[in-house]
Design an enzyme around this catalytic site. Sequence first.
Site, PDB file in Angstrom:
ATOM      1  N   ALA A  65      47.962  43.979  55.109  1.00 22.69           N
ATOM      2  CA  ALA A  65      48.896  44.771  54.308  1.00 22.69           C
ATOM      3  C   ALA A  65      48.201  45.541  53.190  1.00 22.69           C
ATOM      4  O   ALA A  65      48.627  46.637  52.825  1.00 22.69           O
ATOM      5  CB  ALA A  65      49.986  43.872  53.731  1.00 22.69           C
TER       6      ALA A  65
ATOM      7  N   TYR B 183      54.603  49.631  52.116  1.00 21.93           N
ATOM      8  CA  TYR B 183      55.274  49.530  50.822  1.00 21.93           C
ATOM      9  C   TYR B 183      54.661  50.566  49.872  1.00 21.93           C
ATOM     10  O   TYR B 183      53.457  50.845  49.950  1.00 21.93           O
ATOM     11  CB  TYR B 183      55.100  48.112  50.276  1.00 21.93           C
ATOM     12  CG  TYR B 183      55.913  47.810  49.045  1.00 21.93           C
ATOM     13  CD1 TYR B 183      57.282  47.578  49.134  1.00 21.93           C
ATOM     14  CD2 TYR B 183      55.313  47.759  47.788  1.00 21.93           C
ATOM     15  CE1 TYR B 183      58.033  47.310  47.993  1.00 21.93           C
ATOM     16  CE2 TYR B 183      56.053  47.492  46.652  1.00 21.93           C
ATOM     17  CZ  TYR B 183      57.422  47.270  46.762  1.00 21.93           C
ATOM     18  OH  TYR B 183      58.162  47.019  45.637  1.00 21.93           O
TER      19      TYR B 183
ATOM     20  N   THR C 202      53.375  50.852  47.034  1.00 16.93           N
ATOM     21  CA  THR C 202      52.163  50.597  46.243  1.00 16.93           C
ATOM     22  C   THR C 202      50.915  50.391  47.095  1.00 16.93           C
ATOM     23  O   THR C 202      49.817  50.259  46.544  1.00 16.93           O
ATOM     24  CB  THR C 202      52.351  49.354  45.354  1.00 16.93           C
ATOM     25  OG1 THR C 202      52.582  48.210  46.188  1.00 16.93           O
ATOM     26  CG2 THR C 202      53.519  49.535  44.401  1.00 16.93           C
ATOM     27  N   LYS C 203      51.066  50.356  48.401  1.00 11.12           N
ATOM     28  CA  LYS C 203      49.902  50.139  49.268  1.00 11.12           C
ATOM     29  C   LYS C 203      49.039  51.400  49.353  1.00 11.12           C
ATOM     30  O   LYS C 203      49.444  52.490  48.949  1.00 11.12           O
ATOM     31  CB  LYS C 203      50.374  49.723  50.668  1.00 11.12           C
ATOM     32  CG  LYS C 203      51.132  48.396  50.690  1.00 11.12           C
ATOM     33  CD  LYS C 203      50.248  47.256  50.244  1.00 11.12           C
ATOM     34  CE  LYS C 203      50.884  45.882  50.452  1.00 11.12           C
ATOM     35  NZ  LYS C 203      51.951  45.579  49.498  1.00 11.12           N
ATOM     36  N   ASN C 204      47.856  51.269  49.914  1.00  9.13           N
ATOM     37  CA  ASN C 204      46.939  52.405  50.016  1.00  9.13           C
ATOM     38  C   ASN C 204      47.542  53.553  50.820  1.00  9.13           C
ATOM     39  O   ASN C 204      47.249  54.720  50.568  1.00  9.13           O
ATOM     40  CB  ASN C 204      45.611  51.970  50.644  1.00  9.13           C
ATOM     41  CG  ASN C 204      44.763  51.158  49.685  1.00  9.13           C
ATOM     42  OD1 ASN C 204      45.291  50.409  48.862  1.00  9.13           O
ATOM     43  ND2 ASN C 204      43.457  51.299  49.771  1.00  9.13           N
TER      44      ASN C 204
END
Length: 383
Positions: free
Chosen positions: A159, A183, A185-187
């Site tokens: 994730a 999501y 905020t992920k890369n």
Amino acid sequence: MSVPMLDINRQNQPLMDEITAAITEVCKSGAFLKGPAVKQLEEDIAAYCGTEHAIGCASGTDALLVALMALDIGPGDEVILPSFTFFATAGSVWRVGATPVFADIVPGTYNLSPEDVERRITPHTKAIMPVHLFGQAADMTALNRIAKKHNLHVIEDAAQAIGATEGGQRVGALGTIGCFSFYPTKNLGGMGDGGIITTNDAELASKMRVLCDHGQEPRYYHHMVGLNSRLDTVQAAAIGVKFRCLDSYAEAREKHALRYNERFKKLGLCDVLGVPGVAQGRRSVWNQYTVRVEDGARDALQQYLAERQIGSAVYYPVPLHLQKCFAELGYKEGDLPHTEQAAREVLSLPVFPELTKAEQTEVIEAVTAFAAEARTNQKRDAA
């Protein structure tokens, strides 16, 4: 100068016209589920990770859940995983009725310790679920060797690590199944929840695709009990726009991380901060830049930064093996010493791609000032 821990709008704003156009196209087509943008994103992610198949789903948590369901893991089975991770890793195992077995981490990388994994294998063990924490791949070479020896599946919780590599091969292609989150905020962050699952096993891919759609194939004919876990086309369209920037995001994060390390070492702060490293043969995508602050000073440093309007975050203050919901498993303090020490000491600093050099300098100077005060206090107390 205030410095945010993360600023999603800075990343999305330059792409807003493209994202809006892609979403508008979906709205015009009316293909809100299983539309062309979903198929295109699945193909792009599979090619990027180096797998034969990718299946979109509703979240990273569902990716883990569907992977477990596809492997027929359930009551009576055990899955070995880290305690130092986000709740979804263990929560998905619990949800299918299996037992999470928590193993300790390697202090230098925060990732699952192969040695501790192997000693926890029992006749009930069915899978290992490593987490590529903070953007760095776990030791998949060792974990796959253990899995092969004991005939176990390996489910990658990737994730936080899309694009990270071990031995030149990207995560998501290193185990039986790879699980990713989109999501925000992920890369590679979307406009809400979303996830994707990767595998080289055609039979598993087909099964997971059916499981994501209520277990029906064809429609209204259910051969298994599945989930409502489809990646909607609007999300896929937006993520597809950002996907083209993924490598440049990773390069910016890496540049920030290397500058932190270089400056902290040059300033002689390594006696105060444990700076993160990357294991040989791996490349991190730096979802987080996480330092260690010893002698109980972590919370003081976080407060010091907050007073100067500098963002930071603690991932994760309470290890999963000590969470109340898993109390019946019988773990106690001291069972996973490296995990518990990390939970007391880690602090993540801003490393998002759009962080400016001036903002990063502000963070470095604040940390340096805190360290100087700490040393002064130590000398005074020793006198």
